[in-house]
Design a protein around this motif. Sequence first.
Motif, PDB file in Angstrom:
ATOM      1  N   SER A   8      42.308  38.840  40.120  1.00  0.00           N
ATOM      2  CA  SER A   8      40.976  39.220  40.579  1.00  0.00           C
ATOM      3  C   SER A   8      41.049  39.736  42.011  1.00  0.00           C
ATOM      4  O   SER A   8      41.642  39.102  42.884  1.00  0.00           O
ATOM      5  CB  SER A   8      40.025  38.022  40.519  1.00  0.00           C
ATOM      6  OG  SER A   8      38.800  38.328  41.161  1.00  0.00           O
ATOM      7  N   PRO A  19      40.505  42.543  35.385  1.00  0.00           N
ATOM      8  CA  PRO A  19      40.098  41.358  36.130  1.00  0.00           C
ATOM      9  C   PRO A  19      38.663  41.423  36.661  1.00  0.00           C
ATOM     10  O   PRO A  19      38.240  40.527  37.394  1.00  0.00           O
ATOM     11  CB  PRO A  19      41.090  41.343  37.292  1.00  0.00           C
ATOM     12  CG  PRO A  19      41.292  42.800  37.591  1.00  0.00           C
ATOM     13  CD  PRO A  19      41.230  43.504  36.247  1.00  0.00           C
ATOM     14  N   THR A  63      34.442  37.029  33.485  1.00  0.00           N
ATOM     15  CA  THR A  63      35.205  38.235  33.156  1.00  0.00           C
ATOM     16  C   THR A  63      34.324  39.164  32.327  1.00  0.00           C
ATOM     17  O   THR A  63      33.432  38.716  31.599  1.00  0.00           O
ATOM     18  CB  THR A  63      36.467  37.878  32.358  1.00  0.00           C
ATOM     19  OG1 THR A  63      36.093  37.173  31.174  1.00  0.00           O
ATOM     20  CG2 THR A  63      37.408  37.021  33.180  1.00  0.00           C
ATOM     21  N   SER A 108      40.058  32.952  32.598  1.00  0.00           N
ATOM     22  CA  SER A 108      40.568  33.036  33.968  1.00  0.00           C
ATOM     23  C   SER A 108      40.893  31.631  34.443  1.00  0.00           C
ATOM     24  O   SER A 108      40.264  30.661  34.024  1.00  0.00           O
ATOM     25  CB  SER A 108      39.523  33.670  34.890  1.00  0.00           C
ATOM     26  OG  SER A 108      39.968  33.671  36.235  1.00  0.00           O
TER      27      SER A 108
END
Length: 309
Positions: free
Chosen positions: A224, A271, A284, A290
Motif C-alpha cells: 500500500s 493495493p 482494498t 491485507s
Amino acid sequence: MHEDTDFGHYSIILPEEPPVWGTSHIIPRGVPPRISRPQYVNKTLSLGQNDEGVHDDPYDGDGRIRLGSQEEKRLRNAAKLARLTLSRAYELAKAGVTTNSIDAELHKFIIEHNAYPSPLHYASFPRSCCTSVNNIIVHGIPDDRKLEDGDIVNIDVTVYLDGFHGDTSQTFLIGNVDKQGTDLVQATNDAMWAGIRACGPGKPLKNIGRAISDVATERDYSVSTQFTGHGIGTVFHRPPWILNHRNDEPGLMLPGHCFTIEPCLVQGSNPRAWLFPDGWTASTENGARSAQAEHMVLITESGVDVLTQ
C-alpha cells in the motif's frame, strides 16, 4: 459474504446497509479526568464529534529525542505499555468475539495503566484502537461483528503515557486460517523486519521502503502506498514520514529519530484502497486481503532499538 478465489476463503467486510455517514452515531467510551489527554482531544471535544478531520496535534523542530534523557525514558515507557496492550489484544482475539468487545477491554487496560488510548477522538475517531479484518487495510472501527474462524485481524494500539505516545500493531490469525492468509501475514512481518534492518544512523530513509518492497515483490504481494509510517513522540504523527514502498524521497536517519515502520501488504497487484462511508475504514478495491505489522524504532548513535518488541 465468503469468497473462495485465488486469494483464499474468507469473509469480505462491507459497509453496513443502509450506509451511515461519519462517526457521530458511535458513542465513544469515557476516560476519567485523572488521565492526561493529548492536545487534540480537547480540541475535538470542544468542536463536537461531528467536526471530522480535526486533529490539532501541531509539531515543530526535527522531532529528535535527546538520547539518555528523561524524554527517552518516558518514550520507552510509552512504547513498553503499547507492547503490553498489544499482548492483551492477542489474548482477546478469538473466534466469536466482537471487535467492539476487544476495544472495550483494551480501553479499560490502558486506563488502568494511567494512560490514554491515543486513537480516541483523534480527528473524531470514536474508538480506542483500530481493528482491520481481512480486506480492511487500516483504520477499521471496532463494531459488533464477531470474528470468524479463518479471519485475519490487525489490531493497532497507541497509548499516551506521561506526555509520549507508544504505537504498535500486529495481524492475528483467528482459528484455522488458510495458507494464503498465513503466508500473507508471515510475509508482512518479514517485510517489516527487513525495513527495520535497513535502519541506522546516517542511512537514507528511502532504504526502508526499498527493503519492504523487495520482500513483497519476491512473494507476489503489493505494498500500500496510501498509508505510511511516521515520526512519533510527544506528537502522535509527525515527520519523518516513512514510506513503505520504493521511493526517492530525501532524508537521513539521525540519532534521536523515533518513528514507526508499518507496512501494509496486499494480495495481488492492486493495493489501492477505498473508504467506507464512516470516513475511516479503508478496504482494498477488489476485496483482496491485507495485513499490517508495526513496530516503533529509535535511531541510536550505533544502530536502532525496537522499542515495542
